[in-house]
Design a protein around this motif. Structure first.
Motif, short mmCIF file in Angstrom:
data_model
loop_
_atom_site.label_atom_id
_atom_site.label_comp_id
_atom_site.label_asym_id
_atom_site.label_seq_id
_atom_site.Cartn_x
_atom_site.Cartn_y
_atom_site.Cartn_z
N GLU A 1 -25.70 -41.71 -44.78
CA GLU A 1 -27.02 -41.91 -44.20
C GLU A 1 -27.76 -40.59 -44.17
O GLU A 1 -27.20 -39.53 -44.44
N HIS A 2 -29.04 -40.65 -43.83
CA HIS A 2 -29.86 -39.45 -43.83
C HIS A 2 -30.80 -39.46 -42.62
O HIS A 2 -30.97 -40.47 -41.97
N ASP A 3 -31.38 -38.29 -42.36
CA ASP A 3 -32.39 -38.19 -41.32
C ASP A 3 -33.66 -38.86 -41.82
O ASP A 3 -33.97 -38.83 -43.02
N LEU A 4 -34.39 -39.45 -40.90
CA LEU A 4 -35.54 -40.27 -41.28
C LEU A 4 -36.67 -40.06 -40.29
O LEU A 4 -36.45 -40.00 -39.08
N LEU A 5 -37.89 -39.94 -40.82
CA LEU A 5 -39.09 -39.85 -40.02
C LEU A 5 -40.11 -40.79 -40.63
O LEU A 5 -40.42 -40.68 -41.82
N MET A 6 -40.61 -41.73 -39.83
CA MET A 6 -41.67 -42.63 -40.29
C MET A 6 -42.94 -42.25 -39.55
O MET A 6 -42.95 -42.18 -38.32
N VAL A 7 -44.02 -42.02 -40.32
CA VAL A 7 -45.31 -41.67 -39.73
C VAL A 7 -46.38 -42.59 -40.32
O VAL A 7 -46.27 -43.04 -41.46
N GLY A 8 -47.39 -42.85 -39.51
CA GLY A 8 -48.50 -43.68 -39.95
C GLY A 8 -49.40 -43.97 -38.78
O GLY A 8 -49.16 -43.50 -37.66
N PRO A 9 -50.43 -44.76 -38.99
CA PRO A 9 -51.29 -45.13 -37.88
C PRO A 9 -50.60 -46.22 -37.04
O PRO A 9 -50.04 -47.17 -37.59
N ALA A 10 -50.62 -46.06 -35.73
CA ALA A 10 -50.03 -47.07 -34.87
C ALA A 10 -50.69 -48.42 -35.13
O ALA A 10 -51.92 -48.51 -35.19
N GLY A 11 -49.90 -49.45 -35.36
CA GLY A 11 -50.42 -50.78 -35.62
C GLY A 11 -50.95 -50.98 -37.02
O GLY A 11 -51.48 -52.04 -37.34
N GLY A 12 -50.81 -49.97 -37.88
CA GLY A 12 -51.31 -50.07 -39.24
C GLY A 12 -50.42 -50.90 -40.14
O GLY A 12 -49.31 -51.27 -39.76
N GLY A 13 -50.90 -51.16 -41.32
CA GLY A 13 -50.15 -51.95 -42.29
C GLY A 13 -49.40 -51.10 -43.30
O GLY A 13 -48.91 -51.62 -44.30
N TRP A 14 -49.31 -49.80 -43.06
CA TRP A 14 -48.60 -48.91 -43.99
C TRP A 14 -47.99 -47.75 -43.20
O TRP A 14 -48.42 -47.45 -42.08
N HIS A 15 -47.00 -47.09 -43.80
CA HIS A 15 -46.47 -45.86 -43.23
C HIS A 15 -45.70 -45.09 -44.29
O HIS A 15 -45.31 -45.63 -45.32
#
Length: 133
Positions: free
Chosen positions: A43-57
């Protein structure tokens, strides 16, 4: 079926998730949607970023045991259509948070926006156009 409400995830390797978070969250203003650290082999470290409630990240990944070196080209672009001239304060904030302002490979983007490389070398374009223009 794929339609206008289909959610999209773009995944990219990163050599430094802290630097990527600083650029995309503190600089651009996206939200941290998820974060995890590897807890099992493979496994790897993971960071998900995007607009809250958006349809993409963005999913940014890093495996300290077997890092994947990002290999962006000058035409790997993440374009944000602002519908107005990019605020110079935003551009300065992105640079202060690890970005580098660069000339675009395609002069179209210099005419219609500002291009900033993120800490991994991927390019963000802040476009003055709208999606429909």
């Amino acid at each position: 079926m794929i339609n206008s409400t289909t959610h999209v995830r773009v995944a990219r390797p990163s050599l430094g998730l802290k630097a990527a978070e600083r650029f995309y969250v503190d600089g651009l203003g996206l939200d941290v949607l998820w974060r995890s650290t590897k807890s099992a082999p493979g496994e790897h470290d993971l960071l998900m970023v995007g607009p809250a409630g958006g349809g993409w990240h963005f999913e940014l990944t890093h495996d300290a045991d077997a890092p994947i070196v990002p290999a962006p080209t000058v035409d790997d672009l993440f374009v944000v259509y602002l519908g107005e001239e990019p605020d110079e304060a935003l551009v300065e904030r992105l640079v202060e948070h690890g970005g580098t302002r660069v000339a675009s490979h395609n002069p179209y983007w210099d005419e219609w926006g500002v291009t900033i490389e993120d800490p991994d070398g991927y390019r963000l374009v802040l476009s003055s156009r709208t999606w429909a223009s």
